[in-house]
Design a protein around this motif. Structure first.
Motif, PDB file in Angstrom:
ATOM      1  N   SER A 171     -11.746  -6.141  14.358  1.00 42.03           N
ATOM      2  CA  SER A 171     -11.688  -4.824  13.717  1.00 42.03           C
ATOM      3  C   SER A 171     -10.499  -4.018  14.229  1.00 42.03           C
ATOM      4  CB  SER A 171     -12.982  -4.045  13.986  1.00 42.03           C
ATOM      5  OG  SER A 171     -14.090  -4.662  13.364  1.00 42.03           O
ATOM      6  N   THR A 172     -10.298  -4.033  15.541  1.00 43.67           N
ATOM      7  CA  THR A 172      -9.180  -3.306  16.125  1.00 43.67           C
ATOM      8  C   THR A 172      -7.856  -3.867  15.640  1.00 43.67           C
ATOM      9  OG1 THR A 172     -10.481  -2.844  18.114  1.00 43.67           O
ATOM     10  CG2 THR A 172      -8.096  -2.585  18.281  1.00 43.67           C
ATOM     11  N   SER A 173      -7.750  -5.194  15.599  1.00 45.08           N
ATOM     12  CA  SER A 173      -6.519  -5.836  15.142  1.00 45.08           C
ATOM     13  C   SER A 173      -6.236  -5.477  13.692  1.00 45.08           C
ATOM     14  CB  SER A 173      -6.627  -7.361  15.287  1.00 45.08           C
ATOM     15  OG  SER A 173      -6.800  -7.730  16.634  1.00 45.08           O
ATOM     16  N   PHE A 174      -7.287  -5.478  12.877  1.00 48.77           N
ATOM     17  CA  PHE A 174      -7.098  -5.144  11.470  1.00 48.77           C
ATOM     18  C   PHE A 174      -6.665  -3.694  11.314  1.00 48.77           C
ATOM     19  CE2 PHE A 174      -8.235  -4.213   7.100  1.00 48.77           C
ATOM     20  CZ  PHE A 174      -7.762  -5.346   6.452  1.00 48.77           C
ATOM     21  N   GLY A 175      -7.212  -2.817  12.148  1.00 53.07           N
ATOM     22  CA  GLY A 175      -6.810  -1.417  12.109  1.00 53.07           C
ATOM     23  C   GLY A 175      -5.336  -1.250  12.413  1.00 53.07           C
ATOM     24  N   VAL A 176      -4.839  -1.984  13.396  1.00 51.67           N
ATOM     25  CA  VAL A 176      -3.415  -1.938  13.753  1.00 51.67           C
ATOM     26  C   VAL A 176      -2.561  -2.437  12.598  1.00 51.67           C
ATOM     27  CG1 VAL A 176      -1.649  -2.869  15.291  1.00 51.67           C
ATOM     28  CG2 VAL A 176      -3.863  -2.158  16.223  1.00 51.67           C
ATOM     29  N   VAL A 177      -3.019  -3.513  11.953  1.00 50.93           N
ATOM     30  CA  VAL A 177      -2.286  -4.057  10.804  1.00 50.93           C
ATOM     31  C   VAL A 177      -2.196  -3.017   9.690  1.00 50.93           C
ATOM     32  CG1 VAL A 177      -2.369  -5.758   8.940  1.00 50.93           C
ATOM     33  CG2 VAL A 177      -2.814  -6.474  11.277  1.00 50.93           C
ATOM     34  N   LEU A 178      -3.281  -2.292   9.446  1.00 52.47           N
ATOM     35  CA  LEU A 178      -3.281  -1.251   8.423  1.00 52.47           C
ATOM     36  C   LEU A 178      -2.261  -0.157   8.744  1.00 52.47           C
ATOM     37  CD1 LEU A 178      -7.088  -0.759   7.659  1.00 52.47           C
ATOM     38  CD2 LEU A 178      -5.344  -1.558   6.074  1.00 52.47           C
ATOM     39  N   ILE A 179      -2.217   0.254  10.008  1.00 50.39           N
ATOM     40  CA  ILE A 179      -1.281   1.302  10.423  1.00 50.39           C
ATOM     41  C   ILE A 179       0.157   0.842  10.217  1.00 50.39           C
ATOM     42  CG2 ILE A 179      -0.415   2.634  12.386  1.00 50.39           C
ATOM     43  CD1 ILE A 179      -3.305   2.564  13.497  1.00 50.39           C
ATOM     44  N   ILE A 180       0.457  -0.385  10.637  1.00 48.16           N
ATOM     45  CA  ILE A 180       1.812  -0.928  10.487  1.00 48.16           C
ATOM     46  C   ILE A 180       2.191  -1.030   9.015  1.00 48.16           C
ATOM     47  CG2 ILE A 180       3.260  -2.971  10.842  1.00 48.16           C
ATOM     48  CD1 ILE A 180       1.718  -3.467  13.432  1.00 48.16           C
ATOM     49  N   ALA A 181       1.244  -1.507   8.194  1.00 52.85           N
ATOM     50  CA  ALA A 181       1.506  -1.638   6.757  1.00 52.85           C
ATOM     51  C   ALA A 181       1.773  -0.269   6.136  1.00 52.85           C
ATOM     52  CB  ALA A 181       0.319  -2.312   6.070  1.00 52.85           C
ATOM     53  N   GLY A 182       1.005   0.733   6.560  1.00 49.21           N
ATOM     54  CA  GLY A 182       1.199   2.082   6.045  1.00 49.21           C
ATOM     55  C   GLY A 182       2.554   2.651   6.412  1.00 49.21           C
ATOM     56  N   LEU A 183       2.937   2.487   7.668  1.00 45.96           N
ATOM     57  CA  LEU A 183       4.249   2.959   8.118  1.00 45.96           C
ATOM     58  C   LEU A 183       5.375   2.275   7.354  1.00 45.96           C
ATOM     59  CD1 LEU A 183       3.682   3.110  11.990  1.00 45.96           C
ATOM     60  CD2 LEU A 183       4.122   5.048  10.463  1.00 45.96           C
ATOM     61  N   SER A 184       5.207   0.974   7.126  1.00 47.59           N
ATOM     62  CA  SER A 184       6.217   0.204   6.397  1.00 47.59           C
ATOM     63  C   SER A 184       6.375   0.719   4.976  1.00 47.59           C
ATOM     64  CB  SER A 184       5.817  -1.275   6.382  1.00 47.59           C
ATOM     65  OG  SER A 184       6.734  -2.032   5.622  1.00 47.59           O
ATOM     66  N   MET A 185       5.242   1.021   4.319  1.00 49.65           N
ATOM     67  CA  MET A 185       5.304   1.535   2.950  1.00 49.65           C
ATOM     68  C   MET A 185       5.953   2.917   2.902  1.00 49.65           C
ATOM     69  SD  MET A 185       1.836   0.418   0.962  1.00 49.65           S
ATOM     70  CE  MET A 185       1.562  -1.296   0.522  1.00 49.65           C
ATOM     71  N   LEU A 186       5.598   3.760   3.851  1.00 47.52           N
ATOM     72  CA  LEU A 186       6.192   5.102   3.891  1.00 47.52           C
ATOM     73  C   LEU A 186       7.698   5.023   4.122  1.00 47.52           C
ATOM     74  CD1 LEU A 186       3.540   7.124   5.933  1.00 47.52           C
ATOM     75  CD2 LEU A 186       4.127   7.399   3.522  1.00 47.52           C
ATOM     76  N   ARG A 187       8.095   4.152   5.051  1.00 46.92           N
ATOM     77  CA  ARG A 187       9.519   3.988   5.351  1.00 46.92           C
ATOM     78  C   ARG A 187      10.280   3.515   4.115  1.00 46.92           C
ATOM     79  NH1 ARG A 187      12.766  -0.247   6.870  1.00 46.92           N
ATOM     80  NH2 ARG A 187      14.555   0.282   8.204  1.00 46.92           N
ATOM     81  N   LYS A 188       9.700   2.553   3.408  1.00 41.23           N
ATOM     82  CA  LYS A 188      10.356   2.012   2.217  1.00 41.23           C
ATOM     83  C   LYS A 188      10.457   3.062   1.121  1.00 41.23           C
ATOM     84  CE  LYS A 188      10.103  -1.817  -1.073  1.00 41.23           C
ATOM     85  NZ  LYS A 188       9.334  -2.993  -1.528  1.00 41.23           N
ATOM     86  N   SER A 189       9.448   3.929   1.009  1.00 42.19           N
ATOM     87  CA  SER A 189       9.448   4.924  -0.056  1.00 42.19           C
ATOM     88  C   SER A 189      10.518   5.989   0.134  1.00 42.19           C
ATOM     89  CB  SER A 189       8.073   5.597  -0.142  1.00 42.19           C
ATOM     90  OG  SER A 189       7.847   6.440   0.972  1.00 42.19           O
ATOM     91  N   TYR A 190      10.923   6.217   1.388  1.00 43.45           N
ATOM     92  CA  TYR A 190      11.936   7.225   1.663  1.00 43.45           C
ATOM     93  C   TYR A 190      13.332   6.632   1.827  1.00 43.45           C
ATOM     94  CZ  TYR A 190       8.349  10.764   2.355  1.00 43.45           C
ATOM     95  OH  TYR A 190       7.316  11.636   2.159  1.00 43.45           O
ATOM     96  N   LYS A 191      13.421   5.302   1.767  1.00 37.26           N
ATOM     97  CA  LYS A 191      14.703   4.636   1.960  1.00 37.26           C
ATOM     98  C   LYS A 191      15.502   4.656   0.675  1.00 37.26           C
ATOM     99  CE  LYS A 191      16.584   0.464   4.121  1.00 37.26           C
ATOM    100  NZ  LYS A 191      16.252  -0.875   4.679  1.00 37.26           N
ATOM    101  N   GLU A 192      16.751   5.065   0.786  1.00 39.29           N
ATOM    102  CA  GLU A 192      17.612   5.108  -0.392  1.00 39.29           C
ATOM    103  C   GLU A 192      17.955   3.699  -0.835  1.00 39.29           C
ATOM    104  OE1 GLU A 192      18.562   7.687  -2.139  1.00 39.29           O
ATOM    105  OE2 GLU A 192      17.442   9.034  -0.837  1.00 39.29           O
ATOM    106  N   LYS A 193      18.080   3.526  -2.142  1.00 38.51           N
ATOM    107  CA  LYS A 193      18.414   2.228  -2.697  1.00 38.51           C
ATOM    108  C   LYS A 193      19.852   1.879  -2.356  1.00 38.51           C
ATOM    109  CE  LYS A 193      18.284  -0.430  -6.981  1.00 38.51           C
ATOM    110  NZ  LYS A 193      18.004  -0.390  -8.430  1.00 38.51           N
ATOM    111  N   LYS A 194      20.054   0.698  -1.817  1.00 47.38           N
ATOM    112  CA  LYS A 194      21.384   0.261  -1.404  1.00 47.38           C
ATOM    113  C   LYS A 194      21.953  -0.743  -2.395  1.00 47.38           C
ATOM    114  CE  LYS A 194      20.634   0.901   3.538  1.00 47.38           C
ATOM    115  NZ  LYS A 194      20.670   0.255   4.864  1.00 47.38           N
ATOM    116  N   ASP A 195      23.228  -0.954  -2.262  1.00 41.82           N
ATOM    117  CA  ASP A 195      23.881  -1.979  -3.070  1.00 41.82           C
ATOM    118  C   ASP A 195      23.334  -3.351  -2.691  1.00 41.82           C
ATOM    119  OD1 ASP A 195      26.339  -4.040  -3.332  1.00 41.82           O
ATOM    120  OD2 ASP A 195      26.488  -2.458  -4.856  1.00 41.82           O
ATOM    121  N   PRO A 196      23.120  -4.243  -3.645  1.00 36.34           N
ATOM    122  CA  PRO A 196      22.553  -5.556  -3.354  1.00 36.34           C
ATOM    123  C   PRO A 196      23.317  -6.331  -2.296  1.00 36.34           C
ATOM    124  CG  PRO A 196      22.541  -5.168  -5.724  1.00 36.34           C
ATOM    125  CD  PRO A 196      23.299  -4.037  -5.108  1.00 36.34           C
ATOM    126  N   SER A 197      24.625  -6.079  -2.203  1.00 38.56           N
ATOM    127  CA  SER A 197      25.435  -6.818  -1.229  1.00 38.56           C
ATOM    128  C   SER A 197      25.111  -6.413   0.199  1.00 38.56           C
ATOM    129  CB  SER A 197      26.928  -6.587  -1.502  1.00 38.56           C
ATOM    130  OG  SER A 197      27.236  -5.199  -1.379  1.00 38.56           O
TER     131      SER A 197
END
Length: 263
Positions: free
Chosen positions: A103-129
């Motif tokens: 349960s604790t491990s899964f909770g940590v995974v949820l937190i990391i996944a949430g942070l990753s999604m938030l970070r991606k949502s605020y990241k500006e789109k870059k050139d494919p290169s």
């Protein structure tokens, strides 16, 4: 079981199917905390049941993407092959872990996944290169296949341990390493996720860790949410959705972790 129980289960399924269809993420991360906190299932049964629902939801969404020509298994099939093996290894390892640790491990995974999604949502789109795929080059086809096999094994192990079909990780692998267009990456990753989740489901079912009746009720809602979400996927503001889901993941992860700490 009363009416409220059924309605809550179906509503949970709808949210799960919707998330799977809109962002290609496994709805398991939503179902597991709800099953443990509201339906009072032990974490092993919650994960097993959620995997059962994940198979149904993912297949529904994958079919919708397939009808729109957004599934490509030429490269993705290699990830699916080893993810099946990894899922069995992960399910075996999870059965040896204490419920509190899981349960604790899964909770940590949820937190990391949430942070990753938030970070991606605020990241500006870059050139494919500028992306990783711009400088990772496979000189031979066997190198690309080997990379896919290794990625699939890792995704499968995590799927078996935490009950996640690995949708986000598969999606990133297809975009970064296989250079898939986004829509085709989501469709393909969803189908691979269904295959991986099915393998994990078999492992949990063999150990009696699936509530079939509850899983069927949840699946009804998941199919409905998956169909509706897939139909309107291109009209949804992706960044806004990523922020909402990211916050939900983090909140549930923190709650699950705190509950285990104060027990």
């Amino acid at each position: 079981m009363n009416l409220i129980f059924y309605l809550l289960a179906i509503a949970t399924g709808v949210v799960t199917g919707g998330i799977t269809s809109l962002i290609g993420a496994s709805g398991v991360m939503i179902i597991v905390p709800i099953l443990t906190m509201l339906f009072k299932l032990n974490v092993h049964t919650a994960i097993g049941t959620s995997l059962f629902v994940d198979v149904i939801a993912s297949l529904t969404v994958a079919y919708s993407y397939y009808k729109n020509g957004n599934i490509e298994l030429k490269s993705g099939i290699w990830i699916a092959l080893t993810s099946i093996i990894g899922a069995q290894l992960g399910a075996l390892f999870a059965s040896k872990m204490g419920e509190g640790n899981l349960s604790t491990s899964f909770g940590v995974v949820l937190i990391i996944a949430g942070l990753s999604m938030l970070r991606k949502s605020y990241k500006e789109k870059k050139d494919p290169s500028d992306s990783v795929s711009g400088f990772i080059q496979f000189k031979a086809e066997w190198q690309k296949i080997l990379a896919a096999l290794i990625i699939g094994l890792g995704i499968g192990v995590l799927s078996g341990i935490f009950g996640a079909g690995g949708g986000v990780m598969i999606l990133l692998a297809l975009i970064i390493l296989m250079s898939f267009p986004l829509h085709k990456a989501i469709g393909t990753s969803t189908l691979i996720m269904a295959i991986t989740a099915l393998s994990s489901t078999v492992g949990y079912a063999a150990r009696g860790n699936i509530d079939i009746l509850l899983g069927i009720i949840l699946s009804v809602g998941a199919v409905l949410g998956g169909v509706l979400g897939s139909r309107y996927a291109n009209k949804v503001n992706e960044k806004t959705l990523q922020r909402v889901v990211g916050i939900c993941f983090m909140s549930m992860g923190v709650i699950m972790t705190i509950i285990e700490i104060i027990k």
